[in-house]
Scaffold this active site. Structure first.
Site, PDB file in Angstrom:
ATOM      1  N   HIS C 217       0.854  -1.187   0.000  1.00 36.58           N
ATOM      2  CA  HIS C 217       0.000   0.000   0.000  1.00 36.58           C
ATOM      3  C   HIS C 217       0.884   1.228   0.000  1.00 36.58           C
ATOM      4  O   HIS C 217       1.856   1.289   0.756  1.00 36.58           O
ATOM      5  CB  HIS C 217      -0.922   0.012   1.222  1.00 36.58           C
ATOM      6  N   GLY C 226      -7.007   3.976   1.837  1.00 29.93           N
ATOM      7  CA  GLY C 226      -7.821   4.181   0.648  1.00 29.93           C
ATOM      8  C   GLY C 226      -7.025   4.716  -0.517  1.00 29.93           C
ATOM      9  O   GLY C 226      -5.813   4.581  -0.576  1.00 29.93           O
ATOM     10  N   LEU C 252     -10.282  -4.013   3.580  1.00 29.46           N
ATOM     11  CA  LEU C 252      -9.335  -3.301   2.712  1.00 29.46           C
ATOM     12  C   LEU C 252      -8.347  -2.476   3.541  1.00 29.46           C
ATOM     13  O   LEU C 252      -8.752  -1.688   4.391  1.00 29.46           O
ATOM     14  CB  LEU C 252     -10.133  -2.382   1.786  1.00 29.46           C
ATOM     15  N   ASP C 253      -7.084  -2.636   3.270  1.00 30.55           N
ATOM     16  CA  ASP C 253      -6.013  -1.859   3.918  1.00 30.55           C
ATOM     17  C   ASP C 253      -5.934  -2.088   5.428  1.00 30.55           C
ATOM     18  O   ASP C 253      -5.277  -1.319   6.143  1.00 30.55           O
ATOM     19  CB  ASP C 253      -6.162  -0.336   3.670  1.00 30.55           C
ATOM     20  N   GLU C 254      -6.592  -3.136   5.921  1.00 31.06           N
ATOM     21  CA  GLU C 254      -6.614  -3.358   7.368  1.00 31.06           C
ATOM     22  C   GLU C 254      -5.905  -4.642   7.780  1.00 31.06           C
ATOM     23  O   GLU C 254      -5.889  -4.989   8.951  1.00 31.06           O
ATOM     24  CB  GLU C 254      -8.069  -3.407   7.875  1.00 31.06           C
TER      25      GLU C 254
END
Lengths: 308, 308, 308, 308
Positions: C217, C226, C252-254
């Site tokens: 990311h 995000g 998402l992204d976690e």
């Protein structure tokens, strides 16, 4: 020579602070250091003994310089109920298990904080950082005394409740100062820290002190060995400056390195800016090295170190 | 010697890529470099000329080695409508304004990308990093050719559409290689980059090439000058390893430093691990230095550099 | 859908390179991973079994989330003569020793490189860095295939001798793409790496793929979760930008973070400069994470990771 | 409320130290800050005025948010003989030259050190770092007073000869504390520094104080906004922790960022280890930000900052 100690007698009453790193169970924590020639089964033998005593391993680190016939280094931290009662029996069991292996080992109870003498001159940044971290409970040490060849920092030190011994170093009478140093330190400390102490120690001191000495050198060794590293760094136009904490040996600036760090600099910084920027790195690196040493995390391997 | 070039003739068709760093207005952007003995009013005089022409200053950096009588360095980036038409008139005006000041100056149009020759041997990391970045439009340069004393990397290089010249360097015939190098480079390039080129350049080459040479040294200079720095770093037990990009002078490893960086290492890393970790630093530092040089951001000040 | 694979059939012949990380003894090296609820004696029990087999421990790491009743994680690397012959007997012995402990364990032979599929879109920096490191022998993996929703990078990938599958992702037919992905991957790979793949994976894919997925990311998570993190970073005026490699979960992204790094930036950098500077961090962080995962150095602990 | 000040009356005599940053010529050094909408010729106009007065430019920095119609920021440091005599005439000349340009500007004599109030609670690390640096001559400020909602740090502060005001903050009487704060600060200080002050400032305070407020937040903002960032960082499993110095606005933790830094952490660190490691970053970042602000190197650009 009594005049030197006179200064110490006026030591102000210490500011009461929280005690050094200690939690309820610390009395039951010990560190086992093992090193020597590697051979199969070391981990198993040692952990079996610990397991038989019901010890709980908290941290375990090992390193072998070579998978075959290398030098072996191990640090184990464990907790054991009623450690102070069991410790001698445990020592005997470890001694039995490791007999004939040629391995050297040491068992240290965490509650026995290392006693430290700090040497300083006029610069306060490294000294104050150590005193302050110890007071905050960050450094698991007892700072027993500060020795300086200048009286300047006495007030600051005594505000922490720590004795300050002013021992002037006269070029013609360096041996006299050495004797004074040894008298103060003998049987009183487990470690000497040179916190920007601007005198070269005598060979006799290094021979006789019988405890490790940690120095902070104000460059990224082996670059800029010797005096005036910031001026040299400016002249050479380097883009990073640094500091190195190392054990002191008779070879000046050549002892085993414990920790190093750097910061970026640019053409804009003058030599004195570099000195100031460097001071931040020095105090950080020295405090790190002292903490690591006092937690028995630094093992010497020839002229290098293992830092677990 | 024709056999060497034969290899280059088979160069594969270039992969079409987006063109180097360029936006619609780049044709109107120029960089003015001024340096010499500091004197009051320099900034005012120069910016007056630019202002009279209606130029718009985009970036302005200056540095004086000493507020009184120091050496002065200035880099100004500006945009000027119809630059290509105006440039000669502007040059004349600047020449007039700076006449008699003893200041040296240069006006460079941003659209004229510097032409670069990259020298490599067998290691590909620095070379490929430059080629990738150039292809991505990150490096404002034209890579005109790659010269190597080994044929190994020819396929990789030609896949980028860049000529590869294999010039073997025979110890007994080093002068022959030098002549070959000079023939290839003369009038063709503005910069030579040594991307882990494992041959020492001849004095004749350094004298005759007439363009700057940037080298990447695989240590944090001045630590570990000379050969085998990673082995030396392992032996000395350092806790950081680094790389240094510098201009090449006749004093090996002693030229002006452009950029340096380091990464932390531990006892766990072998000498070959250090080499691998170090390779990452080398390519990063070299690419940074080449980019800075090609944007005219690096000015030499004796044996040091100003990097704006 | 056969048209997608057609592109792959023209794969160029691979450039012969040195084989992946391997030394003569690698066939005898194995990694043992153990984790579960901590209990006294684990180290001793396991190392006894290894010792009985005559295994030589090369590296040993352990971590307990809490000295009392915590979660326990252990990674042991050892060499054992005739490993391939002994491995099943060793497995049985370990199974016996650990039976009833509730601990989970896995024994991996180092010679069995993990098979990796890399997903990419149009950005090449992360993808090329992985391919190049694998070719140099730095990444102990087999890159089995590259899957992309764009055809742009096919030439670059095939120059490394690796199949490239172009699977367009049509917003209305995302399920179709998912099916195609799963067909390509099933039983063929042990790890999926998203190397700046600009499509959100379907829940079905994450459910069905049955191997870990690592994503890079382009921010220092959890900052700027995000899309468009570099633009957001510019707007917020941060002084550092970074990248995060993490396992993909449905949030998402976690997912659990494996590695992160940052670089300093200033007001001078535009959002696109940040993107470019950030790309360097992305490739470094992703390569590190893939290497660590493929050496079984990353253990998941809830939504965090242990990286030995 | 008189009881609060009573504590301050016992202030110990200051330890005499070297005076703040000052060299013989400092009396002749000034800083000119200019900002506003960019227009051609600004640099030329301003430097012409300085040149006419015979000023010698020591440092010059400028930044344009956009080459066309952007926001313009400029900081010029110069020396001018007999500055104190000439300063009003120079002010008039600058006012004339910049009239009608819509640019805002300020001329600051370097000898006029900014007067700072430091707010603290019980944590001493940021506060002591500021006091030490100021005493060493590293911070060009006058620390006029320390205000705290706890009495704990009074002895430490007064050892520096600096007044300590204990102003308890009762939840029900926050307005009373605000009034007391404003009384102490009004016309007495140029900057408020929150050195880990654990109370949220009232809107009234922020409205009325009329000087900038710098806060240190113990995370890498915008990650972990709000309370307990170290606990959150541990839970999220991040691999870096950091600190952020920012100007205080009414939007908590959302003001313009001045400086940020991070340190790597691993799974081994507990939440309290993170706090301790983080404290080192906090004091470094805050001291940097205060120094930069007090040298007029920080210019606000909307919710971001330019740091020259």
């Amino acid at each position: 020579m009594t005049t030197n100690t006179a200064v110490a007698e006026k030591t102000a009453a210490p500011i009461p602070r929280k005690s050094p790193v200690a939690d309820p169970d610390e009395a039951n924590i010990a560190r086992l250091i093992v090193h020597g020639t590697d051979r199969p089964g070391i981990v198993s033998e040692i952990t079996s003994v610990l397991s038989d005593f019901g010890a709980n391993i908290i941290a375990f680190d090992q390193y072998t310089s070579d998978p075959v016939g290398g030098r072996y280094f191990q640090r184990t931290v464990f907790s054991l109920e009623n450690l102070s009662v069991e410790v001698e029996r445990l020592r005997a069991a470890l001694g039995g298990a490791l007999e004939g292996t040629g391995l050297q080992w040491e068992l240290i109870e965490a509650k026995n904080l290392k006693r430290v003498a700090v040497f300083a001159s006029k610069s306060d940044h490294c000294l104050l950082d150590l005193l302050w971290r110890q007071r905050r409970g960050e450094l698991p040490v007892t700072i027993s005394m500060v020795i300086s060849n200048h009286p300047d920092l006495s007030e600051d030190v005594r505000a922490f409740g720590i004795p300050y011994f002013y021992v002037p170093v006269d070029k013609e009478k360096r041996d006299e100062a050495t004797q004074r140093h040894l008298e103060l330190l003998r049987n009183n400390v487990d470690l000497v820290v040179l916190a920007r102490y601007m005198q070269i120690l005598t060979e006799e001191f290094i021979d006789e002190v019988r405890v490790p000495i940690i120095n902070i050198h104000h460059s990224f060794l082996p670059a800029f060995i010797g005096a005036a590293p910031y001026r040299k760094a400016k002249e050479r136009g380097v883009k990073l400056i640094g500091a190195t904490a190392h054990y002191v040996t008779k070879d000046l600036d050549e002892g085993p390195i414990i920790a190093q760090d750097v910061v970026p600099v640019t053409h804009k910084e003058s030599a004195s800016d570099l000195q100031r920027r460097g001071a931040d790195v020095e105090r950080r690196v020295l405090s790190f090295a002292v903490e690591a040493h006092c937690q028995d995390r630094v093992l010497r391997d020839g002229n290098a170190t293992i830092v677990f």
